[in-house]
Scaffold this active site. Structure first.
Site, PDB file in Angstrom:
ATOM      1  N   TYR A 188       0.756  -1.209  -0.236  1.00  0.00           N
ATOM      2  CA  TYR A 188      -0.128  -0.047   0.079  1.00  0.00           C
ATOM      3  C   TYR A 188       0.577   1.025   0.052  1.00  0.00           C
ATOM      4  CZ  TYR A 188      -4.238  -2.707   0.865  1.00  0.00           C
ATOM      5  OH  TYR A 188      -5.272  -3.531   0.671  1.00  0.00           O
ATOM      6  N   ARG A 190       1.617 -10.671  -6.251  1.00  0.00           N
ATOM      7  CA  ARG A 190       1.494  -9.311  -6.158  1.00  0.00           C
ATOM      8  C   ARG A 190       2.196  -8.638  -7.445  1.00  0.00           C
ATOM      9  NH1 ARG A 190       1.237  -5.454  -0.806  1.00  0.00           N
ATOM     10  NH2 ARG A 190      -0.960  -6.459  -0.507  1.00  0.00           N
ATOM     11  N   ASN A 212       6.223  -4.409   5.121  1.00  0.00           N
ATOM     12  CA  ASN A 212       5.229  -4.340   6.092  1.00  0.00           C
ATOM     13  C   ASN A 212       6.020  -4.566   7.810  1.00  0.00           C
ATOM     14  OD1 ASN A 212       5.476  -6.636   5.044  1.00  0.00           O
ATOM     15  ND2 ASN A 212       3.607  -7.570   6.060  1.00  0.00           N
ATOM     16  N   SER A 270       9.270   2.435   5.645  1.00  0.00           N
ATOM     17  CA  SER A 270       8.473   1.593   6.598  1.00  0.00           C
ATOM     18  C   SER A 270       8.199   2.303   7.942  1.00  0.00           C
ATOM     19  CB  SER A 270       8.864   0.180   6.700  1.00  0.00           C
ATOM     20  OG  SER A 270       8.902  -0.443   5.717  1.00  0.00           O
ATOM     21  N   GLU A 275       6.215   7.848   5.449  1.00  0.00           N
ATOM     22  CA  GLU A 275       5.150   8.184   4.505  1.00  0.00           C
ATOM     23  C   GLU A 275       3.842   8.523   5.366  1.00  0.00           C
ATOM     24  OE1 GLU A 275       5.178   8.420   1.171  1.00  0.00           O
ATOM     25  OE2 GLU A 275       3.500   9.521   1.942  1.00  0.00           O
ATOM     26  N   SER A 316     -17.207   7.903  15.026  1.00  0.00           N
ATOM     27  CA  SER A 316     -17.388   6.893  14.346  1.00  0.00           C
ATOM     28  C   SER A 316     -17.503   5.457  15.292  1.00  0.00           C
ATOM     29  CB  SER A 316     -16.247   6.689  13.205  1.00  0.00           C
ATOM     30  OG  SER A 316     -14.897   6.464  13.840  1.00  0.00           O
ATOM     31  N   CYS A 325      -2.360   1.141  10.217  1.00  0.00           N
ATOM     32  CA  CYS A 325      -1.462   2.117  11.143  1.00  0.00           C
ATOM     33  C   CYS A 325      -1.608   2.408  12.477  1.00  0.00           C
ATOM     34  CB  CYS A 325      -1.159   3.283  10.228  1.00  0.00           C
ATOM     35  SG  CYS A 325      -0.084   2.788   8.605  1.00  0.00           S
ATOM     36  N   ARG A 329     -21.464   5.415  10.797  1.00  0.00           N
ATOM     37  CA  ARG A 329     -20.764   6.596  10.289  1.00  0.00           C
ATOM     38  C   ARG A 329     -21.369   7.987  10.133  1.00  0.00           C
ATOM     39  NH1 ARG A 329     -15.054   5.285   9.985  1.00  0.00           N
ATOM     40  NH2 ARG A 329     -14.988   3.052   9.396  1.00  0.00           N
TER      41      ARG A 329
HETATM   42  C1  UDX Z   1       3.658  -0.137   4.951  1.00  0.00           C
HETATM   43  C2  UDX Z   1       4.851   0.276   5.784  1.00  0.00           C
HETATM   44  O1  UDX Z   1       5.893  -0.057   5.150  1.00  0.00           O
HETATM   45  C3  UDX Z   1       4.511  -0.156   7.346  1.00  0.00           C
HETATM   46  O2  UDX Z   1       5.559  -0.098   8.019  1.00  0.00           O
HETATM   47  C4  UDX Z   1       3.438   1.070   7.564  1.00  0.00           C
HETATM   48  O3  UDX Z   1       3.470   1.008   8.759  1.00  0.00           O
HETATM   49  C5  UDX Z   1       2.299   0.884   6.970  1.00  0.00           C
HETATM   50  O4  UDX Z   1       2.586   0.995   5.360  1.00  0.00           O
HETATM   51  P1  UDX Z   1       2.123  -1.718   3.564  1.00  0.00           P
HETATM   52  O5  UDX Z   1       2.723  -1.000   2.405  1.00  0.00           O
HETATM   53  O6  UDX Z   1       0.743  -1.199   3.952  1.00  0.00           O
HETATM   54  O7  UDX Z   1       2.986  -1.379   4.814  1.00  0.00           O
HETATM   55  O8  UDX Z   1       2.441  -3.229   3.770  1.00  0.00           O
HETATM   56  P2  UDX Z   1       1.949  -4.226   2.698  1.00  0.00           P
HETATM   57  O9  UDX Z   1       0.963  -3.765   1.769  1.00  0.00           O
HETATM   58  O10 UDX Z   1       1.731  -5.417   3.708  1.00  0.00           O
HETATM   59  O11 UDX Z   1       3.056  -4.106   1.777  1.00  0.00           O
HETATM   60  C6  UDX Z   1       4.243  -4.886   1.969  1.00  0.00           C
HETATM   61  C7  UDX Z   1       4.898  -5.709   0.835  1.00  0.00           C
HETATM   62  O12 UDX Z   1       6.223  -5.958   1.138  1.00  0.00           O
HETATM   63  C8  UDX Z   1       4.277  -6.864   0.578  1.00  0.00           C
HETATM   64  O13 UDX Z   1       3.859  -6.952  -0.757  1.00  0.00           O
HETATM   65  C9  UDX Z   1       5.200  -7.811   0.811  1.00  0.00           C
HETATM   66  O14 UDX Z   1       5.139  -9.065   0.194  1.00  0.00           O
HETATM   67  C10 UDX Z   1       6.323  -7.390   0.520  1.00  0.00           C
HETATM   68  N1  UDX Z   1       7.699  -8.045   1.764  1.00  0.00           N
HETATM   69  C11 UDX Z   1       7.451  -8.220   2.621  1.00  0.00           C
HETATM   70  C12 UDX Z   1       8.718  -8.332   0.757  1.00  0.00           C
HETATM   71  O15 UDX Z   1       8.775  -7.977  -0.428  1.00  0.00           O
HETATM   72  N2  UDX Z   1       9.892  -9.011   1.354  1.00  0.00           N
HETATM   73  C13 UDX Z   1       9.830  -9.073   2.529  1.00  0.00           C
HETATM   74  O16 UDX Z   1      10.457  -9.550   3.195  1.00  0.00           O
HETATM   75  C14 UDX Z   1       8.807  -8.672   3.313  1.00  0.00           C
HETATM   76  C1  UDX Z   2      -3.332   6.902   8.515  1.00  0.00           C
HETATM   77  C2  UDX Z   2      -2.819   8.477   8.435  1.00  0.00           C
HETATM   78  O1  UDX Z   2      -3.941   9.049   8.331  1.00  0.00           O
HETATM   79  C3  UDX Z   2      -1.865   8.433   7.439  1.00  0.00           C
HETATM   80  O2  UDX Z   2      -1.126   9.851   7.742  1.00  0.00           O
HETATM   81  C4  UDX Z   2      -0.530   7.494   7.933  1.00  0.00           C
HETATM   82  O3  UDX Z   2       0.234   7.639   6.881  1.00  0.00           O
HETATM   83  C5  UDX Z   2      -1.329   6.062   7.482  1.00  0.00           C
HETATM   84  O4  UDX Z   2      -2.526   6.018   8.668  1.00  0.00           O
HETATM   85  P1  UDX Z   2      -5.156   5.527   6.837  1.00  0.00           P
HETATM   86  O5  UDX Z   2      -5.226   4.579   8.109  1.00  0.00           O
HETATM   87  O6  UDX Z   2      -4.900   5.131   5.570  1.00  0.00           O
HETATM   88  O7  UDX Z   2      -4.101   6.691   7.245  1.00  0.00           O
HETATM   89  O8  UDX Z   2      -6.444   6.341   6.973  1.00  0.00           O
HETATM   90  P2  UDX Z   2      -7.219   7.542   7.834  1.00  0.00           P
HETATM   91  O9  UDX Z   2      -8.007   8.341   6.963  1.00  0.00           O
HETATM   92  O10 UDX Z   2      -6.251   8.284   8.927  1.00  0.00           O
HETATM   93  O11 UDX Z   2      -8.337   6.879   8.722  1.00  0.00           O
HETATM   94  C6  UDX Z   2      -7.978   5.897   9.639  1.00  0.00           C
HETATM   95  C7  UDX Z   2      -9.279   5.558  10.547  1.00  0.00           C
HETATM   96  O12 UDX Z   2      -9.835   6.621  11.216  1.00  0.00           O
HETATM   97  C8  UDX Z   2     -10.232   5.032   9.304  1.00  0.00           C
HETATM   98  O13 UDX Z   2     -11.016   3.803  10.109  1.00  0.00           O
HETATM   99  C9  UDX Z   2     -11.325   6.286   9.556  1.00  0.00           C
HETATM  100  O14 UDX Z   2     -12.619   5.785   9.102  1.00  0.00           O
HETATM  101  C10 UDX Z   2     -11.107   6.687  10.954  1.00  0.00           C
HETATM  102  N1  UDX Z   2     -11.400   8.020  11.166  1.00  0.00           N
HETATM  103  C11 UDX Z   2     -10.810   9.116  10.687  1.00  0.00           C
HETATM  104  C12 UDX Z   2     -12.653   8.391  11.860  1.00  0.00           C
HETATM  105  O15 UDX Z   2     -12.963   7.338  12.530  1.00  0.00           O
HETATM  106  N2  UDX Z   2     -12.761   9.795  12.112  1.00  0.00           N
HETATM  107  C13 UDX Z   2     -12.209  10.945  11.439  1.00  0.00           C
HETATM  108  O16 UDX Z   2     -12.519  11.819  11.668  1.00  0.00           O
HETATM  109  C14 UDX Z   2     -11.005  10.414  10.726  1.00  0.00           C
END
Ligand code: UDX
Ligand code: UDX
Length: 478
Positions: free
Chosen positions: A13, A40, A90, A130, A161, A269, A276, A441
């Site tokens: 992601y 992937r 991750n 990460s 990020e 909510s 995260c 919501r």
């Molecule tokens: C990211 C961050 O890097 C994490 O620390 C942060 O808190 C949230 O966002 P994200 O991109 O959401 O993680 O994770 P994920 O969608 O699970 O992708 C990680 C990818 O790394 C997977 O596609 C997995 O296959 C790959 N991977 C994992 C490798 O290629 N090598 C490894 O050893 C482990």
């Molecule tokens: C979050 C951070 O926003 C981003 O900066 C970081 O890099 C990764 O974590 P994300 O988890 O993708 O991003 O989504 P976000 O929009 O932050 O929402 C997180 C959760 O909070 C969701 O379940 C959302 O529905 C909830 N939320 C958000 C509420 O319940 N109320 C709000 O006012 C805002």
């Protein structure tokens, strides 16, 4: 050094969207995103469906792929030729051993560092993307140094990020800020300048903030902790509103107009989800405990506890309103993603609500516009519920109307736009009576629904006084 080639380890992601936008904005840089998973990578190379749903992403990938953006399983070659390597794997919460349930599991980050150490030649900048505990850069550096080949050298940066899912492309293109942490040495400062140059292709330099590595690592945890804290704060007040007759939306508006507080992230909510917030706060709590700061740890832990309370409160409200039992009742659950515009279900509050209702014997009809059916079943199967019970009592639907037909209650767990414009008159006539709606919501027109004859419950506002009970088990005044 001018960066010409970038490798990103981890096509998830974060890695996927970040590198796609970078490739779009930096046509002079070749970017290869690598991953262990063959599936992937083949999805990233496909034209019909990327492995993640993110508005606007497919167009960018199609524009850059094969030009200066490549997705590959050949991690070794990508490492060898890159000037700069992002580690974007991750970092889940540890499920066993020391720090179980709280500490971040750095085994994938460590694995990536070892792979770099074994294969890199020449001078490389290694960037932590990460989210990692404070001082993780030190561990990466010691792995790299311990395996240092005579002709290789490394500089490590932290570049967390901040994109949010569902708005990743927009967040990357118009970032509030880009954070780069590095060593104070001349080499460290050079590396910061080189990575800044990449971002300056599209981000104004005034928005590129540089600092020391530890500040940068902690800032990422702190940003997520602050955002989650706001949600837990407004959710805590939503319980007070339901018990007093105040309306949490009015309260949020009133406080949000104070420019020191601001209006964002005050939407009460069913609870926050996503990969995260919980993980990073647990990580922060663990760090505080290790630093012998129990008061600080307890302070942040409360943000998570409040979120658990909110999810449970909502599920219990559904049960209490349905005459204290949902055994054998048909309940439609709309939305399974943790927020709208994503197919991601990690830590989704819908999982908590669904498993709570299933444990009480409900039959669930689940619909989400973007989440794969198998993913919903996998999430439920990872709970403590008996898989046979899930098989018997859960049906996944391909549209909202079929999920709702002949049910006793409709529960909204994700704020998808399409749920707002459903034909609620038709829905009311298709449901068992009395027909209940639980809007987790706050997206529906509750007055209109009540006029149609629905019994409506939402968060932070008391609508059906005759239904009596306030949410949760602690407060039973009507
Ligand atoms: C990211 C961050 O890097 C994490 O620390 C942060 O808190 C949230 O966002 P994200 O991109 O959401 O993680 O994770 P994920 O969608 O699970 O992708 C990680 C990818 O790394 C997977 O596609 C997995 O296959 C790959 N991977 C994992 C490798 O290629 N090598 C490894 O050893 C482990
Ligand atoms: C979050 C951070 O926003 C981003 O900066 C970081 O890099 C990764 O974590 P994300 O988890 O993708 O991003 O989504 P976000 O929009 O932050 O929402 C997180 C959760 O909070 C969701 O379940 C959302 O529905 C909830 N939320 C958000 C509420 O319940 N109320 C709000 O006012 C805002």
């Amino acid at each position: 050094m001018v960066i010409k080639k970038i490798c990103c380890i981890g096509a998830g992601y974060v890695g996927g969207p970040t590198c796609s936008v970078m490739a779009l904005k930096c046509p002079d840089i070749e970017i290869t995103v690598v991953d262990l998973s063959k599936e992937r990578i083949s999805q990233w190379n496909s034209n019909d469906k990327l492995p993640i749903y993110e508005p606007g992403l497919m167009e960018i990938v199609q524009k850059c792929r094969g030009r200066n953006l490549f997705f590959s399983n050949d991690i070794v070659s990508a490492i060898k030729k890159a000037d700069l390597i992002f580690i974007s794997v991750n970092t889940p919460t540890k499920t066993f051993g020391l720090g179980k349930g709280r500490a971040a599991d750095l085994k994938y980050v460590e694995g990536a560092a070892r792979m770099i150490a074994e294969n890199a030649e020449g001078s490389k900048i290694v960037v932590e993307k990460s989210t990692v505990p404070v001082k993780a850069a030190e561990s990466i550096m010691s792995i790299l140094k311990a395996n240092n080949k005579p002709n290789s050298s490394y500089r490590i940066l932290s570049n967390p990020e901040f994109l949010a899912e569902g708005t990743a492309v927009e967040d990357l293109i118009n970032a509030d800020r880009v954070l780069i942490g590095g060593e104070e040495s001349a080499e460290g400062q050079d590396a910061i300048r080189e990575l800044s140059w990449v971002y300056e292709h599209w981000i104004p330099s005034s928005k590129i903030v540089t600092m020391n590595t530890w500040s940068s690592e902690l800032s990422k945890l702190a940003a997520n902790a602050f955002l989650a804290q706001r949600i837990s704060s407004i959710n805590a007040l939503s319980a007070v509103c339901e018990s007093t007759g105040a309306d949490v939306s009015e309260v949020a508006r009133a406080i949000g107009l104070d420019s020191r507080i601001g209006p964002k992230f005050l939407q009460a909510s069913v609870g926050f989800g996503g990969s995260c917030f919980q993980k990073d706060i647990l990580n922060l709590v663990y760090i505080c405990e290790c630093l012998n700061l129990p008061h600080v740890a307890a302070y942040w832990q409360q943000v998570i506890d409040m979120n658990e309370y909110q999810k449970t409160r909502f599920a219990e409200k559904v049960i209490a309103s349905l005459f204290n039992t949902v055994t054998g009742k048909q309940i439609a659950l709309l939305g399974f993603a943790f927020k709208k515009n994503t197919g991601d279900t990690r830590e989704s509050p819908a999982i908590h609500v669904a498993t709570h209702l299933l444990a009480e014997g409900a039959h669930l009809h689940i619909y989400d516009p973007k989440v794969e059916h198998s993913q919903i079943i996998d999430e439920l199967n990872s709970s403590t519920l008996d898989p046979d019970k899930i098989k018997r009592n859960v049906i996944i639907h391909t549209d909202a109307y079929s999920a709702i037909k002949n049910t006793h209650a409709l529960v909204i767990c994700t704020e998808w736009d399409e749920f707002v414009s459903l034909d609620y008159e038709k829905i009311h006539s298709d449901m068992m009576k009395p027909a209940y709606i639980f809007d987790g919501r706050k997206i529906l027109d509750h007055d209109y629904l009540q006029k149609l004859g629905f019994q409506v419950q939402t968060i932070g506002k008391r609508l059906n006084r005759d239904l009596g009970r306030s949410w949760g088990s602690q407060n039973h005044q009507s």
